[in-house]
Design an enzyme around this catalytic site. Structure first.
Site, PDB file in Angstrom:
ATOM      1  N   CYS A  73      73.196 147.762  19.262  1.00  0.00           N
ATOM      2  CA  CYS A  73      73.315 148.631  20.347  1.00  0.00           C
ATOM      3  C   CYS A  73      74.842 149.090  20.708  1.00  0.00           C
ATOM      4  O   CYS A  73      75.604 148.168  20.811  1.00  0.00           O
ATOM      5  CB  CYS A  73      72.878 147.907  21.715  1.00  0.00           C
ATOM      6  SG  CYS A  73      73.653 148.646  23.305  1.00  0.00           S
ATOM      7  N   CYS A  76      76.481 148.185  24.067  1.00  0.00           N
ATOM      8  CA  CYS A  76      76.630 146.668  23.939  1.00  0.00           C
ATOM      9  C   CYS A  76      77.961 146.081  23.363  1.00  0.00           C
ATOM     10  O   CYS A  76      78.526 145.468  23.939  1.00  0.00           O
ATOM     11  CB  CYS A  76      75.476 146.095  23.411  1.00  0.00           C
ATOM     12  SG  CYS A  76      74.204 146.468  24.323  1.00  0.00           S
TER      13      CYS A  76
END
Length: 149
Positions: A73, A76
């Site tokens: 991600c 993230c």
């Protein structure tokens, strides 16, 4: 019990996940784990698997902010340094932790994590707030402080 203010706080060790009772007035004095000798507060998020998650969220007295994330991600990965900076600013009042949703899929499903990154604030084992999307360190600190009072 702490004789000065009559309270202790149960803090789980970030290294061995053992519960330690620390006098409330001494939380900011660099307490160490009675079992492994590691610092109870290292100024960085604690990596949790499913078992360690249950201990930290369910047995500790500190509010716990969990960042549910995944290595693939992009947002993230962008938020990770900000989350670490927030941990350094919020400890010892709050424990910040990270759960890799790829490695703990059942845990992520149980907490209905539909998008990442998602931060969830737990207090005494219960979810009290959540937010999704990447945030900067100042925004993370502000979000946490506004919810813990």
């Amino acid at each position: 019990m702490n004789q000065e203010n009559g309270s202790t706080t149960q803090v789980l060790c970030p290294a061995c996940h053992t519960a330690n009772r620390v006098p409330g007035a001494r939380l900011s004095e660099g307490p160490i784990c009675g079992r492994c000798g590691e610092a109870l507060f290292a100024g960085k998020p604690v990596e949790l698997d499913a078992g360690a998650f249950e201990r930290h969220v369910g047995r500790g007295d500190l509010p716990v902010v969990v960042d549910f994330w995944a290595p693939w991600c992009g947002p993230c990965r962008v938020m990770a340094p900000a989350f670490a900076q927030a941990a350094a600013q919020l400890e010892p009042a709050v424990r910040l932790a990270k759960v890799n949703t790829e490695e703990a899929q059942a845990l992520a499903a149980r907490h209905v994590i539909r998008s990442i990154p998602t931060m969830v604030l737990f207090r005494q084992g219960r979810e009290v707030a959540r937010t999704s999307g990447a945030m900067g360190a100042a925004d993370i600190v502000r979000w946490v402080r506004s919810r813990i009072g």
